[in-house]
Design a protein around this motif. Sequence first.
Motif, PDB file in Angstrom:
ATOM      1  N   SER A 221       0.834  -1.200   0.000  1.00 15.06           N
ATOM      2  CA  SER A 221       0.000   0.000   0.000  1.00 15.06           C
ATOM      3  C   SER A 221       0.868   1.248   0.000  1.00 15.06           C
ATOM      4  CB  SER A 221      -0.919  -0.006   1.226  1.00 15.06           C
ATOM      5  OG  SER A 221      -0.156   0.159   2.397  1.00 15.06           O
ATOM      6  N   GLY A 222       0.245   2.407   0.026  1.00 17.92           N
ATOM      7  CA  GLY A 222       0.945   3.685  -0.034  1.00 17.92           C
ATOM      8  C   GLY A 222       2.121   3.821   0.913  1.00 17.92           C
ATOM      9  N   PRO A 223       1.918   3.655   2.236  1.00 21.54           N
ATOM     10  CA  PRO A 223       3.050   3.796   3.151  1.00 21.54           C
ATOM     11  C   PRO A 223       4.154   2.766   2.892  1.00 21.54           C
ATOM     12  CG  PRO A 223       0.987   3.887   4.365  1.00 21.54           C
ATOM     13  CD  PRO A 223       0.657   3.493   2.953  1.00 21.54           C
ATOM     14  N   GLY A 224       3.782   1.560   2.540  1.00 24.60           N
ATOM     15  CA  GLY A 224       4.781   0.531   2.232  1.00 24.60           C
ATOM     16  C   GLY A 224       5.594   0.889   1.004  1.00 24.60           C
ATOM     17  N   ARG A 225       4.932   1.432  -0.002  1.00 19.26           N
ATOM     18  CA  ARG A 225       5.635   1.848  -1.222  1.00 19.26           C
ATOM     19  C   ARG A 225       6.592   2.998  -0.946  1.00 19.26           C
ATOM     20  NH1 ARG A 225       0.995   1.664  -5.916  1.00 19.26           N
ATOM     21  NH2 ARG A 225       0.735  -0.595  -5.872  1.00 19.26           N
ATOM     22  N   VAL A 226       6.144   3.948  -0.140  1.00 18.49           N
ATOM     23  CA  VAL A 226       7.011   5.081   0.203  1.00 18.49           C
ATOM     24  C   VAL A 226       8.236   4.586   0.963  1.00 18.49           C
ATOM     25  CG1 VAL A 226       7.177   7.201   1.587  1.00 18.49           C
ATOM     26  CG2 VAL A 226       5.148   6.786   0.181  1.00 18.49           C
TER      27      VAL A 226
ATOM     28  N   ALA B 263      10.569   2.904  -1.407  1.00 19.27           N
ATOM     29  CA  ALA B 263      11.227   3.922  -2.238  1.00 19.27           C
ATOM     30  C   ALA B 263      12.342   4.629  -1.468  1.00 19.27           C
ATOM     31  CB  ALA B 263      10.203   4.932  -2.755  1.00 19.27           C
ATOM     32  N   LEU B 264      12.082   4.979  -0.205  1.00 18.10           N
ATOM     33  CA  LEU B 264      13.115   5.618   0.613  1.00 18.10           C
ATOM     34  C   LEU B 264      14.313   4.694   0.812  1.00 18.10           C
ATOM     35  CD1 LEU B 264      11.159   7.518   3.400  1.00 18.10           C
ATOM     36  CD2 LEU B 264      12.832   8.482   1.820  1.00 18.10           C
ATOM     37  N   TYR B 265      14.033   3.434   1.115  1.00 17.10           N
ATOM     38  CA  TYR B 265      15.125   2.477   1.292  1.00 17.10           C
ATOM     39  C   TYR B 265      15.907   2.302  -0.004  1.00 17.10           C
ATOM     40  CZ  TYR B 265      15.029   0.722   6.033  1.00 17.10           C
ATOM     41  OH  TYR B 265      15.190   0.606   7.388  1.00 17.10           O
ATOM     42  N   ALA B 266      15.214   2.224  -1.130  1.00 21.94           N
ATOM     43  CA  ALA B 266      15.897   2.065  -2.420  1.00 21.94           C
ATOM     44  C   ALA B 266      16.769   3.280  -2.718  1.00 21.94           C
ATOM     45  CB  ALA B 266      14.874   1.843  -3.531  1.00 21.94           C
TER      46      ALA B 266
ATOM     47  N   TYR C 153      20.966  -1.436   3.418  1.00 18.68           N
ATOM     48  CA  TYR C 153      19.785  -0.804   2.816  1.00 18.68           C
ATOM     49  C   TYR C 153      19.236  -1.640   1.665  1.00 18.68           C
ATOM     50  CZ  TYR C 153      20.731   3.566   5.373  1.00 18.68           C
ATOM     51  OH  TYR C 153      20.929   4.512   6.334  1.00 18.68           O
ATOM     52  N   ILE C 154      20.108  -2.233   0.872  1.00 16.86           N
ATOM     53  CA  ILE C 154      19.660  -3.081  -0.240  1.00 16.86           C
ATOM     54  C   ILE C 154      18.889  -4.282   0.295  1.00 16.86           C
ATOM     55  CG2 ILE C 154      20.439  -4.649  -2.074  1.00 16.86           C
ATOM     56  CD1 ILE C 154      22.782  -2.624  -2.528  1.00 16.86           C
ATOM     57  N   VAL C 155      19.456  -4.956   1.285  1.00 16.88           N
ATOM     58  CA  VAL C 155      18.801  -6.136   1.866  1.00 16.88           C
ATOM     59  C   VAL C 155      17.453  -5.746   2.474  1.00 16.88           C
ATOM     60  CG1 VAL C 155      18.975  -7.923   3.653  1.00 16.88           C
ATOM     61  CG2 VAL C 155      20.970  -7.359   2.237  1.00 16.88           C
ATOM     62  N   ALA C 156      17.417  -4.640   3.200  1.00 14.15           N
ATOM     63  CA  ALA C 156      16.161  -4.182   3.811  1.00 14.15           C
ATOM     64  C   ALA C 156      15.134  -3.827   2.738  1.00 14.15           C
ATOM     65  CB  ALA C 156      16.417  -2.987   4.721  1.00 14.15           C
ATOM     66  N   THR C 157      15.575  -3.176   1.669  1.00 10.98           N
ATOM     67  CA  THR C 157      14.658  -2.805   0.582  1.00 10.98           C
ATOM     68  C   THR C 157      13.978  -4.035   0.010  1.00 10.98           C
ATOM     69  OG1 THR C 157      16.038  -0.910  -0.016  1.00 10.98           O
ATOM     70  CG2 THR C 157      14.485  -1.684  -1.675  1.00 10.98           C
ATOM     71  N   VAL C 158      14.774  -5.029  -0.311  1.00  8.35           N
ATOM     72  CA  VAL C 158      14.225  -6.257  -0.901  1.00  8.35           C
ATOM     73  C   VAL C 158      13.308  -6.959   0.099  1.00  8.35           C
ATOM     74  CG1 VAL C 158      14.819  -8.549  -1.815  1.00  8.35           C
ATOM     75  CG2 VAL C 158      16.149  -6.537  -2.503  1.00  8.35           C
ATOM     76  N   GLY C 159      13.736  -7.048   1.348  1.00  7.49           N
ATOM     77  CA  GLY C 159      12.924  -7.721   2.364  1.00  7.49           C
ATOM     78  C   GLY C 159      11.593  -7.039   2.615  1.00  7.49           C
ATOM     79  N   ILE C 160      11.593  -5.717   2.649  1.00  6.60           N
ATOM     80  CA  ILE C 160      10.341  -4.983   2.874  1.00  6.60           C
ATOM     81  C   ILE C 160       9.443  -5.069   1.647  1.00  6.60           C
ATOM     82  CG2 ILE C 160       9.352  -2.688   3.281  1.00  6.60           C
ATOM     83  CD1 ILE C 160      11.883  -2.088   4.977  1.00  6.60           C
ATOM     84  N   ALA C 161      10.038  -5.041   0.471  1.00  5.12           N
ATOM     85  CA  ALA C 161       9.256  -5.075  -0.768  1.00  5.12           C
ATOM     86  C   ALA C 161       8.590  -6.425  -0.996  1.00  5.12           C
ATOM     87  CB  ALA C 161      10.149  -4.728  -1.959  1.00  5.12           C
ATOM     88  N   ARG C 162       9.224  -7.477  -0.553  1.00  6.60           N
ATOM     89  CA  ARG C 162       8.656  -8.819  -0.747  1.00  6.60           C
ATOM     90  C   ARG C 162       7.653  -9.109   0.353  1.00  6.60           C
ATOM     91  NH1 ARG C 162      12.705 -12.968  -3.278  1.00  6.60           N
ATOM     92  NH2 ARG C 162      10.863 -14.149  -2.785  1.00  6.60           N
ATOM     93  N   SER C 163       6.759 -10.044   0.088  1.00  3.58           N
ATOM     94  CA  SER C 163       5.675 -10.263   1.030  1.00  3.58           C
ATOM     95  C   SER C 163       5.832 -11.496   1.922  1.00  3.58           C
ATOM     96  CB  SER C 163       4.349 -10.365   0.267  1.00  3.58           C
ATOM     97  OG  SER C 163       4.394 -11.454  -0.644  1.00  3.58           O
ATOM     98  N   GLY C 164       6.822 -12.299   1.720  1.00  2.00           N
ATOM     99  CA  GLY C 164       6.949 -13.525   2.493  1.00  2.00           C
ATOM    100  C   GLY C 164       7.455 -13.298   3.909  1.00  2.00           C
TER     101      GLY C 164
END
Length: 146
Positions: A14-19, A22-25, A60-71
């Motif tokens: 959702s919106g906050p998750g996408r933001v 994006a910040l992490y990326a 930051y890369i690892v966190a970005t991928v982890g937050i973006a994925r849903s598992g």
Amino acid sequence: MSESAPSANAAGRSGPGRVLVALYALFALAATARAGVQIATKFQEAPLAYLLSLAAGVIYIVATVGIARSGRTSHRVAMVSCAIELCGVLAVGTLSLLDPAAFPDDTVWSRFGSGYLFIPLVLPVLGMLWLRHVEKIRTGETAQAV
């Protein structure tokens, strides 16, 4: 599961998750690129600072991928990444204030991320809160399905 209950996958995207992603990326790209240039061009001037910035970029890369994925596994990895990131910014922030000579050039985490508007200090907290929010939604689904 009730049709009115949001899914954890939908909440995570959702919106906050996408933001947050994006910040992490953005920070992943900025920290990694900056560290790469510094290591390639002037590593001998401040090796500790540049290696710490590179480590921050990788985290930051690892966190970005982890937050973006849903598992669940991805979210656990992201939670650990955020915790390491928070410990890093607190440790480096404190050391950079107590012993500035140890950091002749700034890292992403120097002075608690003051060079980046303190976003490095706030970002892992927001990441962990978001991951906790998504997990609560996930466990709420599990409880409703039983």
